[in-house]
Scaffold this motif. Structure first.
Motif, PDB file in Angstrom:
ATOM      1  N   TYR A 157      -8.498 -20.590 -23.103  1.00  0.00           N
ATOM      2  CA  TYR A 157      -8.222 -19.139 -23.242  1.00  0.00           C
ATOM      3  C   TYR A 157      -8.900 -18.498 -22.044  1.00  0.00           C
ATOM      4  CZ  TYR A 157      -7.413 -20.430 -28.207  1.00  0.00           C
ATOM      5  OH  TYR A 157      -6.876 -20.998 -29.421  1.00  0.00           O
ATOM      6  N   PRO A 158      -7.959 -17.557 -21.627  1.00  0.00           N
ATOM      7  CA  PRO A 158      -8.570 -16.801 -20.386  1.00  0.00           C
ATOM      8  C   PRO A 158      -9.825 -15.744 -20.998  1.00  0.00           C
ATOM      9  CG  PRO A 158      -6.349 -16.326 -20.794  1.00  0.00           C
ATOM     10  CD  PRO A 158      -6.646 -17.242 -21.807  1.00  0.00           C
ATOM     11  N   VAL A 159     -10.653 -15.602 -20.476  1.00  0.00           N
ATOM     12  CA  VAL A 159     -11.393 -14.279 -20.857  1.00  0.00           C
ATOM     13  C   VAL A 159     -11.019 -13.077 -20.633  1.00  0.00           C
ATOM     14  CG1 VAL A 159     -14.027 -13.598 -20.652  1.00  0.00           C
ATOM     15  CG2 VAL A 159     -13.740 -16.048 -20.450  1.00  0.00           C
ATOM     16  N   ARG A 160     -11.014 -12.175 -21.727  1.00  0.00           N
ATOM     17  CA  ARG A 160     -10.325 -10.881 -21.485  1.00  0.00           C
ATOM     18  C   ARG A 160     -11.293  -9.866 -21.423  1.00  0.00           C
ATOM     19  NH1 ARG A 160      -6.404 -10.779 -27.188  1.00  0.00           N
ATOM     20  NH2 ARG A 160      -5.176 -12.567 -26.526  1.00  0.00           N
ATOM     21  N   TYR A 161     -11.099  -8.836 -20.561  1.00  0.00           N
ATOM     22  CA  TYR A 161     -11.688  -7.699 -20.316  1.00  0.00           C
ATOM     23  C   TYR A 161     -12.621  -7.223 -21.766  1.00  0.00           C
ATOM     24  CZ  TYR A 161     -13.677  -2.997 -19.162  1.00  0.00           C
ATOM     25  OH  TYR A 161     -14.478  -2.102 -19.012  1.00  0.00           O
ATOM     26  N   PHE A 162     -11.967  -7.327 -22.715  1.00  0.00           N
ATOM     27  CA  PHE A 162     -12.712  -6.716 -23.991  1.00  0.00           C
ATOM     28  C   PHE A 162     -13.590  -7.630 -24.501  1.00  0.00           C
ATOM     29  CE2 PHE A 162      -9.622  -3.002 -24.170  1.00  0.00           C
ATOM     30  CZ  PHE A 162     -10.567  -2.006 -23.731  1.00  0.00           C
ATOM     31  N   ASP A 163     -13.584  -9.005 -24.336  1.00  0.00           N
ATOM     32  CA  ASP A 163     -14.267 -10.108 -24.693  1.00  0.00           C
ATOM     33  C   ASP A 163     -15.873 -10.007 -24.172  1.00  0.00           C
ATOM     34  OD1 ASP A 163     -12.108 -11.314 -25.928  1.00  0.00           O
ATOM     35  OD2 ASP A 163     -11.993 -12.743 -24.161  1.00  0.00           O
ATOM     36  N   TRP A 178     -12.371 -17.866 -30.913  1.00  0.00           N
ATOM     37  CA  TRP A 178     -11.743 -19.227 -30.131  1.00  0.00           C
ATOM     38  C   TRP A 178     -11.872 -20.412 -31.062  1.00  0.00           C
ATOM     39  CZ3 TRP A 178     -15.415 -17.173 -25.764  1.00  0.00           C
ATOM     40  CH2 TRP A 178     -14.304 -16.146 -24.862  1.00  0.00           C
ATOM     41  N   PRO A 206     -18.167 -12.909 -17.469  1.00  0.00           N
ATOM     42  CA  PRO A 206     -16.593 -12.234 -17.275  1.00  0.00           C
ATOM     43  C   PRO A 206     -15.735 -12.999 -16.351  1.00  0.00           C
ATOM     44  CG  PRO A 206     -18.453 -10.622 -16.795  1.00  0.00           C
ATOM     45  CD  PRO A 206     -18.924 -11.923 -16.553  1.00  0.00           C
ATOM     46  N   GLY A 207     -14.330 -13.041 -16.615  1.00  0.00           N
ATOM     47  CA  GLY A 207     -13.269 -13.577 -15.914  1.00  0.00           C
ATOM     48  C   GLY A 207     -13.376 -15.153 -16.213  1.00  0.00           C
TER      49      GLY A 207
END
Lengths: 252, 252
Positions: A157-163, A178, A206-207
């Motif tokens: 899963y890509p880490v999203r901005y709002f995560d 997840w 992040p990212g």
């Protein structure tokens, strides 16, 4: 045992999943809102903690027993108390009740103090916890150790901005999302959780992306969240077919 | 203009992003919670709507002006009123104020009625909206049309289990998350939104993935969410460098 504090919480549309049951991450966020209110009431809110000690509370472990997951529109009662503390942890219990007074969830949370600059744990000052009136206990209780998973099923899963939250790292609630997601819609439509142990090992920046690993052994699922080749969180969840629950709660 | 209803809302840790500002999807969820409360107070809650008419409200468009995004810990006042309605839409305004009474956001939402079985729009019955005391207006107001994007930047996201809500489709709040995410951390760290138009075109079912398309033209971003080759949502967002905002709000 310490001072008890409680608050009613109404379950909103957005806090519930497609089956109308509350999302556990949303419920845990509500629990933390209630314990933060108790801390503020006792003059030990997050501002006090940061100004006086330069520290923040983090959760390291959750152990929960789920008798029934409440549904959209229900007003539940979240009751909390700090049970005891030692040098490194404060143990806090949340009891969640429905409007008939039936116990829905019993959650034990391990709180630790973190220096947000060095990202290191700090010793819990007596003065900080005194108002909660919970005993100091020398023994350091740890949650049951989970073995590393051999040949798990993996999903990235890509880490999203709002995560990411105000601590600058992935919000704790995302790990469980997840873990759930990796089990798939077909499984989640047929089973409900009855026991859950969740341990946070390392923060995710992040990212980039994380890998949600899992193994299903009968009605028990084992989970690992891996980030940059390191273990970030582990969980063990026991499940029950939903039909059993429906029979049980059909008298409600 | 109709009856005004308001409620204070405290911004929780989980409703705020890494910069401490409220996440707009979380704020919209709070707005809908407040309008639902007004409907319940007027005897026109979601249960009444389903039992009497077999229908649910859906939002088709949002138009918002953002003067200042409130931050973690602030208690804001969300005020709402149904402005007018016609055969197909009910127009509802949300005004969000801070504790000094300053207007933070001005949001216009287009509500429509949906038959959850046929997924078709339904005509708004006069009896349903009478208690809100807002006028019937013949003219059907539509939000400004956005042109299809030519050669946008594309990013694919799997639809997660918790993205789906009780309607069995992707929750409206997720579209904006995917739009934001496509802009990337570097941009979101430097700019804040001042104007936002968001239109929902088609529901996204569980499973599979969506594509978040965007183009940045100066300080305006244009967005499309595509699902199964069809347009699901569109948005236009105007941004402002955060430094300008800081200068503006440094007197607060």
């Amino acid at each position: 045992m310490g001072l008890v504090y409680y608050q009613p919480v109404e379950l909103t549309f957005d806090s519930c999943d497609r089956t109308s049951h509350v999302k556990i991450p949303a419920l845990l966020a509500d629990c933390l809102m209630v314990s933060t209110k108790q801390s503020e009431q006792l003059g030990r809110g997050n501002d006090y903690l940061m100004e006086r000690y330069g520290l923040v509370w983090v959760i390291t472990d959750y152990e929960m027993t789920i008798h029934r997951l409440p549904v959209f529109g229900e007003t539940i009662k979240i009751e909390t108390e700090a049970l005891s503390y030692n040098k490194l942890f404060c143990y806090r219990r949340f009891h969640i009740y429905d409007q008939t007074g039936a116990l829905l969830l019993d959650i034990l949370a391990y709180f630790a103090l973190l220096d947000p600059k060095s990202r290191k744990a700090a010793v819990i000052p007596d003065d900080l916890v005194a108002p909660y009136r919970c005993p100091f206990v020398k023994k350091i209780q740890r949650s049951s150790k989970l073995k590393p998973l051999e040949t798990p099923i993996q999903q990235t899963y890509p880490v999203r901005y709002f995560d990411i939250d105000m601590n600058g790292h992935v919000n704790n609630s995302k790990y469980l999302e997840w873990m759930y997601d990796a089990l798939g819609d077909a499984f989640l439509g047929k089973y409900r959780p009855t026991q859950l142990t969740l341990t946070y090992k390392k923060e995710v920046p992040p990212g980039g992306s994380i890998t949600s690993c899992h193994l299903l052994d009968g009605e028990t699922s084992y989970h690992e969240i891996m980030s940059n080749g390191q273990l970030s969180a582990q969980a063990k969840i026991e499940w029950q077919p939903i039909s059993i629950e429906s029979e049980k709660t059909s008298d409600l």
